[in-house]
Design a protein around this motif. Sequence first.
Motif, mmCIF file in Angstrom:
data_model
loop_
_atom_site.group_PDB
_atom_site.id
_atom_site.type_symbol
_atom_site.label_atom_id
_atom_site.label_comp_id
_atom_site.label_asym_id
_atom_site.label_seq_id
_atom_site.Cartn_x
_atom_site.Cartn_y
_atom_site.Cartn_z
ATOM 1 N N LYS A 249 0.845 -1.194 0.000
ATOM 2 C CA LYS A 249 0.000 0.000 0.000
ATOM 3 C C LYS A 249 0.878 1.241 0.000
ATOM 4 O O LYS A 249 1.828 1.353 0.784
ATOM 5 C CB LYS A 249 -0.900 0.012 1.237
ATOM 6 N N SER A 250 0.564 2.164 -0.892
ATOM 7 C CA SER A 250 1.264 3.440 -0.975
ATOM 8 C C SER A 250 0.265 4.575 -0.932
ATOM 9 O O SER A 250 -0.906 4.413 -1.283
ATOM 10 C CB SER A 250 2.078 3.533 -2.276
ATOM 11 N N PHE A 251 0.747 5.745 -0.516
ATOM 12 C CA PHE A 251 -0.060 6.952 -0.503
ATOM 13 C C PHE A 251 0.700 8.057 -1.212
ATOM 14 O O PHE A 251 1.928 8.143 -1.113
ATOM 15 C CB PHE A 251 -0.390 7.386 0.933
ATOM 16 N N ASN A 252 -0.022 8.893 -1.940
ATOM 17 C CA ASN A 252 0.591 10.008 -2.653
ATOM 18 C C ASN A 252 0.428 11.296 -1.867
ATOM 19 O O ASN A 252 -0.688 11.668 -1.499
ATOM 20 C CB ASN A 252 -0.031 10.177 -4.046
ATOM 21 N N HIS A 253 1.551 11.951 -1.610
ATOM 22 C CA HIS A 253 1.548 13.260 -0.960
ATOM 23 C C HIS A 253 2.180 14.251 -1.936
ATOM 24 O O HIS A 253 3.394 14.406 -1.975
ATOM 25 C CB HIS A 253 2.322 13.209 0.352
ATOM 26 N N GLY A 254 1.356 14.870 -2.748
ATOM 27 C CA GLY A 254 1.885 15.735 -3.789
ATOM 28 C C GLY A 254 2.132 14.952 -5.059
ATOM 29 O O GLY A 254 1.989 13.720 -5.114
ATOM 30 N N LEU A 255 2.546 15.647 -6.111
ATOM 31 C CA LEU A 255 2.682 15.029 -7.429
ATOM 32 C C LEU A 255 3.773 13.984 -7.495
ATOM 33 O O LEU A 255 3.633 12.945 -8.131
ATOM 34 C CB LEU A 255 2.940 16.125 -8.476
ATOM 35 N N ASP A 256 4.900 14.240 -6.852
ATOM 36 C CA ASP A 256 6.050 13.340 -6.987
ATOM 37 C C ASP A 256 6.508 12.815 -5.639
ATOM 38 O O ASP A 256 7.704 12.587 -5.417
ATOM 39 C CB ASP A 256 7.219 14.065 -7.675
ATOM 40 N N ASN A 257 5.572 12.615 -4.745
ATOM 41 C CA ASN A 257 5.957 12.177 -3.405
ATOM 42 C C ASN A 257 5.094 10.991 -2.985
ATOM 43 O O ASN A 257 4.106 11.139 -2.277
ATOM 44 C CB ASN A 257 5.812 13.330 -2.413
ATOM 45 N N GLU A 258 5.467 9.814 -3.459
ATOM 46 C CA GLU A 258 4.757 8.591 -3.101
ATOM 47 C C GLU A 258 5.403 7.975 -1.862
ATOM 48 O O GLU A 258 6.609 7.782 -1.817
ATOM 49 C CB GLU A 258 4.795 7.585 -4.247
ATOM 50 N N VAL A 259 4.587 7.704 -0.854
ATOM 51 C CA VAL A 259 5.061 7.077 0.370
ATOM 52 C C VAL A 259 4.562 5.638 0.407
ATOM 53 O O VAL A 259 3.352 5.395 0.455
ATOM 54 C CB VAL A 259 4.574 7.839 1.619
ATOM 55 N N ARG A 260 5.488 4.701 0.364
ATOM 56 C CA ARG A 260 5.126 3.284 0.413
ATOM 57 C C ARG A 260 5.088 2.841 1.869
ATOM 58 O O ARG A 260 6.120 2.805 2.536
ATOM 59 C CB ARG A 260 6.127 2.447 -0.387
#
Length: 235
Positions: free
Chosen positions: A13-24
Amino acid sequence: MSDFAISLVDVAKSFNHGLDNEVRVLTAASIDIVRGEIVALVAPSGAGKSTLLQIAGLLDSPDSGDVIISGEPTRQLSDQYRTKMRREKVGFVYQFHHLLPEFSAVENVILPQLALGTSYESAKQRSETLLDRVGLSQRAKHRPAQLSGGEQQRVAFCRAVANQPSILLADEPTGNLDPQTAGQVFDCLLELAETIGLTALIATHNPELTRKMSRTARLQNGMLLVADEPINLAE
């Protein structure tokens, strides 16, 4: 029927914080939990244990991997069927009990049963039985504001198992209680789980509580490291 009440298979599971900031948050989290087993889930703050519990309880979906409940894969199920399965098979307990303040203890336990179509009389009888099991028969008519924190959390446990789920998921259920009360409340949870035959995955930072469980799963770097017995949280 599978011997496992619940299995997580390579859950990511990942979450996107902003356009180029994916947090896995989860990368390949896997665990098989046998029916009747009570497993401690430990992790540093922010490691993703709440996300893992939400996915395990079908409140969220993984990006990949699957959650298998009673031998049935769930990722490809319709939202309607997932909701039905969650209501029938999974009970949740959170650190903050979220009891409805305008209703008494027994009414808070009755309500989820009515939502599944149980008759009022049957729901009331089961609610009173559960509250008696956790030592709250004399407090059944009190509203949450009239109960101590430990009493409120015991009501929350009863509410979570009111519909006789096969799986209990708990996210830091004693985290806002003092150590003595936490121990008493947790002993009530264990007794209730063992009496009813629940399978449980319980997130906690408390080493004393961890030692009372069957074994431990440590969430680290998005994966579950599963020990065959409780582990030392100081390690």
